[in-house]
Design a protein around this motif. Structure first.
Motif, mmCIF file in Angstrom:
data_model
loop_
_atom_site.group_PDB
_atom_site.id
_atom_site.type_symbol
_atom_site.label_atom_id
_atom_site.label_comp_id
_atom_site.label_asym_id
_atom_site.label_seq_id
_atom_site.Cartn_x
_atom_site.Cartn_y
_atom_site.Cartn_z
ATOM 1 N N ARG A 26 -26.523 -1.471 -53.176
ATOM 2 C CA ARG A 26 -26.634 -2.743 -53.909
ATOM 3 C C ARG A 26 -25.547 -2.865 -54.976
ATOM 4 O O ARG A 26 -24.996 -3.949 -55.188
ATOM 5 C CB ARG A 26 -28.023 -2.846 -54.550
ATOM 6 C CG ARG A 26 -29.156 -2.971 -53.554
ATOM 7 C CD ARG A 26 -30.423 -3.479 -54.235
ATOM 8 N NE ARG A 26 -30.938 -2.543 -55.222
ATOM 9 C CZ ARG A 26 -31.812 -1.587 -54.959
ATOM 10 N NH1 ARG A 26 -32.267 -1.427 -53.721
ATOM 11 N NH2 ARG A 26 -32.238 -0.783 -55.912
ATOM 12 N N VAL A 27 -25.226 -1.740 -55.634
ATOM 13 C CA VAL A 27 -24.223 -1.778 -56.706
ATOM 14 C C VAL A 27 -22.838 -2.063 -56.140
ATOM 15 O O VAL A 27 -22.049 -2.822 -56.725
ATOM 16 C CB VAL A 27 -24.230 -0.439 -57.478
ATOM 17 C CG1 VAL A 27 -23.067 -0.400 -58.474
ATOM 18 C CG2 VAL A 27 -25.553 -0.247 -58.205
ATOM 19 N N PHE A 28 -22.522 -1.476 -54.976
ATOM 20 C CA PHE A 28 -21.186 -1.647 -54.377
ATOM 21 C C PHE A 28 -21.264 -2.486 -53.096
ATOM 22 O O PHE A 28 -20.594 -2.191 -52.107
ATOM 23 C CB PHE A 28 -20.572 -0.282 -54.069
ATOM 24 C CG PHE A 28 -20.313 0.559 -55.288
ATOM 25 C CD1 PHE A 28 -19.239 0.301 -56.124
ATOM 26 C CD2 PHE A 28 -21.167 1.605 -55.614
ATOM 27 C CE1 PHE A 28 -19.004 1.066 -57.247
ATOM 28 C CE2 PHE A 28 -20.939 2.386 -56.735
ATOM 29 C CZ PHE A 28 -19.861 2.122 -57.571
ATOM 30 N N ALA A 29 -22.084 -3.508 -53.133
ATOM 31 C CA ALA A 29 -22.285 -4.351 -51.947
ATOM 32 C C ALA A 29 -21.010 -5.026 -51.474
ATOM 33 O O ALA A 29 -20.887 -5.401 -50.294
ATOM 34 C CB ALA A 29 -23.356 -5.407 -52.248
ATOM 35 N N ASP A 30 -20.023 -5.186 -52.362
ATOM 36 C CA ASP A 30 -18.780 -5.866 -52.000
ATOM 37 C C ASP A 30 -17.708 -4.911 -51.475
ATOM 38 O O ASP A 30 -16.582 -5.330 -51.201
ATOM 39 C CB ASP A 30 -18.226 -6.622 -53.221
ATOM 40 C CG ASP A 30 -17.984 -5.694 -54.415
ATOM 41 O OD1 ASP A 30 -18.576 -4.596 -54.449
ATOM 42 O OD2 ASP A 30 -17.208 -6.077 -55.310
ATOM 43 N N ASP A 31 -18.035 -3.630 -51.333
ATOM 44 C CA ASP A 31 -17.072 -2.637 -50.857
ATOM 45 C C ASP A 31 -17.577 -2.051 -49.542
ATOM 46 O O ASP A 31 -18.478 -1.201 -49.525
ATOM 47 C CB ASP A 31 -16.883 -1.525 -51.904
ATOM 48 C CG ASP A 31 -15.660 -0.662 -51.621
ATOM 49 O OD1 ASP A 31 -15.500 -0.244 -50.462
ATOM 50 O OD2 ASP A 31 -14.891 -0.386 -52.563
ATOM 51 N N ALA A 32 -16.994 -2.466 -48.444
ATOM 52 C CA ALA A 32 -17.477 -2.058 -47.114
ATOM 53 C C ALA A 32 -17.308 -0.564 -46.870
ATOM 54 O O ALA A 32 -18.138 0.063 -46.201
ATOM 55 C CB ALA A 32 -16.743 -2.847 -46.038
ATOM 56 N N LYS A 33 -16.230 0.038 -47.394
ATOM 57 C CA LYS A 33 -15.981 1.456 -47.154
ATOM 58 C C LYS A 33 -17.064 2.320 -47.789
ATOM 59 O O LYS A 33 -17.548 3.292 -47.193
ATOM 60 C CB LYS A 33 -14.613 1.851 -47.703
ATOM 61 C CG LYS A 33 -14.228 3.287 -47.398
ATOM 62 C CD LYS A 33 -12.838 3.626 -47.899
ATOM 63 C CE LYS A 33 -12.467 5.075 -47.590
ATOM 64 N NZ LYS A 33 -11.116 5.427 -48.071
ATOM 65 N N ILE A 34 -17.463 1.960 -49.011
ATOM 66 C CA ILE A 34 -18.500 2.728 -49.705
ATOM 67 C C ILE A 34 -19.859 2.496 -49.060
ATOM 68 O O ILE A 34 -20.596 3.442 -48.765
ATOM 69 C CB ILE A 34 -18.542 2.346 -51.204
ATOM 70 C CG1 ILE A 34 -17.223 2.711 -51.893
ATOM 71 C CG2 ILE A 34 -19.712 3.044 -51.902
ATOM 72 C CD1 ILE A 34 -17.136 2.266 -53.340
ATOM 73 N N THR A 35 -20.205 1.244 -48.807
ATOM 74 C CA THR A 35 -21.531 0.930 -48.269
ATOM 75 C C THR A 35 -21.725 1.472 -46.856
ATOM 76 O O THR A 35 -22.838 1.858 -46.483
ATOM 77 C CB THR A 35 -21.771 -0.590 -48.274
ATOM 78 O OG1 THR A 35 -20.719 -1.226 -47.539
ATOM 79 C CG2 THR A 35 -21.800 -1.130 -49.693
ATOM 80 N N SER A 36 -20.662 1.516 -46.060
ATOM 81 C CA SER A 36 -20.802 2.033 -44.689
ATOM 82 C C SER A 36 -21.192 3.502 -44.698
ATOM 83 O O SER A 36 -21.982 3.956 -43.865
ATOM 84 C CB SER A 36 -19.499 1.835 -43.915
ATOM 85 O OG SER A 36 -18.434 2.584 -44.502
ATOM 86 N N ARG A 37 -20.645 4.271 -45.641
ATOM 87 C CA ARG A 37 -20.987 5.683 -45.730
ATOM 88 C C ARG A 37 -22.388 5.895 -46.297
ATOM 89 O O ARG A 37 -23.132 6.769 -45.833
ATOM 90 C CB ARG A 37 -19.947 6.408 -46.587
ATOM 91 C CG ARG A 37 -18.651 6.690 -45.815
ATOM 92 C CD ARG A 37 -17.491 6.973 -46.728
ATOM 93 N NE ARG A 37 -16.361 7.557 -46.005
ATOM 94 C CZ ARG A 37 -15.576 6.898 -45.163
ATOM 95 N NH1 ARG A 37 -15.801 5.612 -44.931
ATOM 96 N NH2 ARG A 37 -14.572 7.511 -44.554
ATOM 97 N N LEU A 38 -22.753 5.094 -47.286
ATOM 98 C CA LEU A 38 -24.092 5.217 -47.859
ATOM 99 C C LEU A 38 -25.159 4.740 -46.874
ATOM 100 O O LEU A 38 -26.276 5.263 -46.855
ATOM 101 C CB LEU A 38 -24.181 4.425 -49.169
ATOM 102 C CG LEU A 38 -23.245 4.893 -50.308
ATOM 103 C CD1 LEU A 38 -23.487 4.064 -51.565
ATOM 104 C CD2 LEU A 38 -23.442 6.377 -50.600
ATOM 105 N N GLN A 39 -24.815 3.748 -46.043
ATOM 106 C CA GLN A 39 -25.771 3.249 -45.058
ATOM 107 C C GLN A 39 -26.107 4.329 -44.036
ATOM 108 O O GLN A 39 -27.246 4.410 -43.562
ATOM 109 C CB GLN A 39 -25.192 2.026 -44.342
ATOM 110 C CG GLN A 39 -26.143 1.378 -43.324
ATOM 111 C CD GLN A 39 -27.434 0.911 -43.957
ATOM 112 O OE1 GLN A 39 -27.420 0.230 -44.993
ATOM 113 N NE2 GLN A 39 -28.564 1.251 -43.361
ATOM 114 N N LEU A 40 -25.144 5.175 -43.705
ATOM 115 C CA LEU A 40 -25.409 6.264 -42.769
ATOM 116 C C LEU A 40 -26.416 7.252 -43.346
ATOM 117 O O LEU A 40 -27.229 7.821 -42.612
ATOM 118 C CB LEU A 40 -24.105 6.987 -42.419
ATOM 119 C CG LEU A 40 -23.151 6.229 -41.492
ATOM 120 C CD1 LEU A 40 -21.834 6.978 -41.358
ATOM 121 C CD2 LEU A 40 -23.790 6.039 -40.123
ATOM 122 N N LEU A 41 -26.384 7.469 -44.658
ATOM 123 C CA LEU A 41 -27.390 8.310 -45.298
ATOM 124 C C LEU A 41 -28.775 7.723 -45.092
ATOM 125 O O LEU A 41 -29.740 8.445 -44.789
ATOM 126 C CB LEU A 41 -27.102 8.452 -46.796
ATOM 127 C CG LEU A 41 -25.944 9.357 -47.221
ATOM 128 C CD1 LEU A 41 -25.712 9.248 -48.721
ATOM 129 C CD2 LEU A 41 -26.223 10.805 -46.839
#
Length: 550
Positions: A231-246
């Motif tokens: 939610r904090v880095f919702a505008d950064d696809a690179k960060i969210t893609s890695r966190l989504q895998l978690l």
């Protein structure tokens, strides 16, 4: 997580609408098998192993379909791990210039698909240092540091991304060197770890902690879990893609800054899977080998993990896993059961095919799989569930437990009985069982020991709770791999070896390796008599000299 949803017998748990465990037990929720499976036929590419010789696998031959989700099943000790580790993984090194530890002896190892890499994902620890964490391991930390380095406050202060690393001397706290704590030598007691007096456990210099990105300091980001991080880095696809895998593998509850050396074996394996998933996207076909990835997982988390594995196969990769969990066995494309027994009674393929085919066979797994696929699960018999209420036994009483995510919970656990702590991954089970109950039981027991003895035993810190009464000395048996090196054996780990050595030393009979005669103990006079008899009976011969030593 961290809330107490149910305490009591099974009969009331299945009626609890807020408990995911109760809903799965009652049948309201389930892990549905796939509506269709990837077909396996003569045209399907296969990995072929011929003449495998290792442990209980004798002249073993197997064809494993590729581009499919394949499971190896069977009773414990039937040869699954030997086939996976020594045959599929290390055996491939003979043909791909990869050295494997203790590789199996085999005649041939061939694959219809030229894999770019063979990945082995097991439950071994990820790291022994507290400096590594999920954000660093998944690569999300690089993106987060770049975001902090690019914000206006950092530009004004002249800070780049390298400043926001607790492993760099530029931004780390000089007192604790980025660890967040200091070790105090307690002489005869175990070392005491206290929050750093300079940074108060926040790892960074004050000027670095003054920088905010999206309303958070760099330390506050490390305290967030993956759900909040997205939610904090919702505008950064690179960060969210890695966190989504978690989140996809059931690790969304982990704090981004949680040290990797504190993770359980199951958590470590799934985090390894996340890292591989990052590299697998858009890459050449790879073979992924997993050793019981559902260990310690709730059925709700198993459903999520299965979705990730299916996506992996859809992307063109091959997945082979060792598994006992029935929901996983019912979801695979191809199931291979080894057996029929363990050890010398195992090492053979007793059946292979689709889960439906295995369910109709006469294997150990068949009746359980048949029951699951039919949708007619036998209810667990509930008997004598009210006896505890009529005559309460001795009870362990815990009040106000607040360790980790536990939200000041109160619980009474009956002693001299079998109790279960359950819940989805990350709900606080280990925090309650190990970090509170076991740690406090061990701590109180150790207080009866001398200071000299306590220095040799690793002690856990006191947990955060109000009161705990009725606790006896505690023993913890965790999922972590058995400690010991290559010289450790079952006998040495179980402490049977000292008794075996004593038995052989006191009751063993020594034999002459040349003649096979038993060696006996003789008195000095008997030895002299024996030697004299040998001399008298000796017939001089060049081929048979007589040696006399004194």
């Amino acid at each position: 997580g961290g809330e107490l949803l149910h305490v009591g017998p099974l009969s009331t748990l299945v009626k609890n609408k807020t408990s995911l465990t109760g809903q799965y037990l009652s049948g309201k929720l389930s892990v549905e098998p796939p509506s269709s499976r990837r077909s396996v036929n003569s045209a399907t590419p296969k990995l072929k192993i011929r003449g495998l010789q290792h442990h209980n696998l004798k002249n073993f031959n197997i064809d494993i379909p590729l581009g499919r989700l394949v499971a190896l099943a069977g009773v414990s000790g039937c040869g699954k791990s030997t086939l996976m580790r020594s045959g599929l993984y290390q055996g491939s090194g003979k043909f791909k210039d990869k050295e494997g530890e203790n590789p199996a002896q085999l005649k041939s190892w061939s694959s219809a698909i030229d894999f770019e890499e063979i990945l082995w994902v097991d439950q071994s620890p990820l790291s022994k240092t507290p400096r590594s964490n999920p954000a660093v391991y998944t690569g999300a930390w690089d993106g987060i540091r770049k975001r902090f380095g690019a914000c206006e406050a950092s530009t004004t202060a002249g800070f780049g991304p390298e400043v926001f690393s607790f492993n760099s001397k530029i931004g780390q706290c000089p007192t604790c060197e980025g660890l967040g704590f200091e070790a105090v030598d307690m002489q005869f007691l175990s070392d005491l770890y206290l929050p750093c007096s300079s940074c108060e456990g926040k790892r960074f210099k004050p000027e670095v902690l003054a920088i905010r990105c999206n309303g958070y300091t760099i330390h506050e980001i490390l305290e967030l879990d993956a759900y909040t991080g997205i939610r904090v880095f919702a505008d950064d696809a690179k960060i969210t893609s890695r966190l989504q895998l978690l989140i996809d593998v059931g690790l969304g509850y982990l704090k981004l800054g949680q040290p990797l050396n504190t993770l359980s074996g199951g958590e470590a394996q799934r985090l390894k899977l996340v890292r591989e998933l990052i590299h697998l996207k858009g890459s050449k076909p790879k073979l992924c080998l997993l050793d019981e990835p559902t260990t310690g997982l709730h059925r709700h988390d198993v459903k999520r993990l299965l979705a990730v594995l299916q996506k992996l196969v859809d992307a063109g990769h091959s997945v082979v896993l060792i598994e006992h969990q029935l929901d996983v066995l019912a979801a695979v494309d191809w199931l291979i059961e080894l057996g029929p027994g363990a050890g010398a009674d195992g090492g053979m393929i007793v059946a292979e095919g689709t889960p439906e085919f295995i369910a109709k066979s006469k294997t150990t797994t068949a009746p359980f799989l048949k029951e699951l696929l039919s949708g007619k699960i036998k209810k667990v018999p509930i008997s004598n569930q009210s006896s505890l209420a009529v005559r309460p036994p001795e009870t362990l009483c815990l009040r106000g437990a607040r360790e980790h995510n536990l939200k000041s919970i109160d619980v009474d656990i009956p002693l001299n009985s079998l109790s279960v702590v359950t819940g989805v991954s990350g709900s606080g089970k280990s925090s309650l069982a190990f970090d509170v109950i076991f740690a406090e039981g061990q701590r109180r027991f150790m207080e009866s020991m001398s200071a000299y003895i306590r220095q040799f035993i690793e002690q856990m810190p006191r947990a955060d709770f109000d009161t705990l009464s009725g606790i006896p000395p505690t023993v913890a048996i965790e999922q972590r791999s058995t400690r010991g090196g290559s010289k450790s054996t079952v006998a040495s780990i179980t402490e049977v070896l000292p008794f075996l050595r004593l038995l052989f030393a006191k009751a063993g009979v020594q034999y002459n390796p040349a003649t096979g005669e038993a060696v006996t103990v003789l008195e000095a006079t008997a030895v002299a008599k024996h030697a004299l008899t040998a001399v008298e009976a000796y017939q001089p011969s060049a081929k048979k000299p007589l040696y006399i030593a004194a």
